[in-house]
Design an enzyme around this catalytic site. Structure first.
Site, PDB file in Angstrom:
ATOM      1  N   TYR A  59      -1.870  -1.397  10.377  1.00 13.58           N
ATOM      2  CA  TYR A  59      -1.858  -1.500   9.065  1.00 13.58           C
ATOM      3  C   TYR A  59      -0.434  -0.609   7.986  1.00 13.58           C
ATOM      4  CZ  TYR A  59      -3.853  -1.873   4.289  1.00 13.58           C
ATOM      5  OH  TYR A  59      -3.575  -1.926   2.945  1.00 13.58           O
ATOM      6  N   SER A  79       0.515  -1.262   0.346  1.00 13.14           N
ATOM      7  CA  SER A  79       0.375  -0.019  -0.162  1.00 13.14           C
ATOM      8  C   SER A  79       0.724   1.315   0.237  1.00 13.14           C
ATOM      9  CB  SER A  79      -1.084   0.122   1.503  1.00 13.14           C
ATOM     10  OG  SER A  79      -1.564   1.386   1.748  1.00 13.14           O
TER      11      SER A  79
END
Length: 286
Positions: A157, A144
């Site tokens: 995350y 990401s």
């Protein structure tokens, strides 16, 4: 239509929805043979039917990537059915929203690590001997933008996505001599179910009015990365502004992250040009 992956075997985890589903359909359109893995047997069946409609072969194997015995069974089934694996797309994962001070933070991190990091490692370790015997192959890891720059309220995350990025960089160097290529994909906010359960007020501040990428756009980038042997892909390209700022100075990175919380500035940077995440995912998929 290009069918540059005709006959190639592509194993995709997290294939029952979102980016995984889109990647499966993109490779199917290129003539690949698919091995589809996810926890949801029902979801896999639906995606398999879509793949078959495109004229591609598919094998669905319900799999929890955090369970080593299920991962071993997945890879074994793929090799028994197709005799090889040419591309592995590590896509399975979860994400939790919350501040570092929250009592649930450590547990959120543990759960995310189990699915998004250790599950990916387990699948990769099972597939590597197959690729090495072949002397060729490609591995894609889904990280990401958060794997290069963390945002507030998404720390658990981001920690895992940073780890995925580091794993990918190390793996790429370790397997280069074996004819195996490694690509890591860094998408910005994407219209998947990852944050569906988070209220708008709970979202990382820059995400609240950001226009998400489509899963199809990410899938197209994955296919292109494998075809070209790209080592690292950031989506959209405009997100490189944030990553360049962070690389130059954490202060600059924080300033850009803060600026993205302002809709006008995000729009100027091309990151807010339509519906927000929650507006997008509220529309039933077709």
């Amino acid at each position: 239509m290009s069918r540059s992956f005709a006959g190639k075997v592509v194993l995709i985890t997290g294939a029952s929805r979102g980016i995984g589903r889109a990647v499966a359909l993109a490779f199917a359109a290129e003539g690949a043979r698919l091995v589809l893995a996810a926890r949801s047997a029902e979801g896999l069946t639906e995606v398999e039917q879509e793949v078959l409609t495109l004229g591609a072969e598919a094998l669905s194997v319900p799999t929890d990537v955090s369970a080593p015995e299920e991962v071993a069974a997945l890879v074994g089934s793929a090799v028994r059915r197709f005799g090889r694996v040419d591309v592995l797309v590590n896509n399975a994962g979860i994400g939790k929203v919350g501040e570092v001070a929250d009592g649930s933070f450590a547990e959120d991190l543990r759960l995310t690590q189990s699915a998004s990091l250790f599950g990916m490692i387990s699948v990769t370790q099972q597939v590597l001997p197959v690729l090495r015997r072949q002397g060729s192959g490609a591995i894609v890891t889904m990280s990401s933008v958060m794997g290069r720059k963390a945002f507030a309220r998404f720390g658990s995350y981001a920690i895992v996505m940073h780890a995925v990025s580091a794993f990918s960089d190390a793996l790429r160097q370790e397997v280069a001599a074996d004819g195996i290529r490694v690509s890591v994909i860094h998408p910005a906010l994407t219209a998947t179910d990852l944050l569906r359960d988070a209220d708008v007020a709970e979202m990382p501040p820059p995400f609240r009015h950001m226009t998400p990428l489509s899963p199809d756009a990410v899938a197209k980038a994955v296919v292109t990365a494998v075809r070209r042997g790209q080592r690292r892909v950031v989506l959209p390209r405009r997100a490189n502004t944030l990553l360049l700022a962070e690389a130059l100075s954490p202060r600059l990175g924080d300033l850009v992250a803060t600026a993205l919380t302002k809709r006008r500035i995000a729009a100027l940077l091309g990151m807010s040009s339509g519906k927000t995440y929650h507006e997008t995912i509220s529309v039933p998929s077709t």
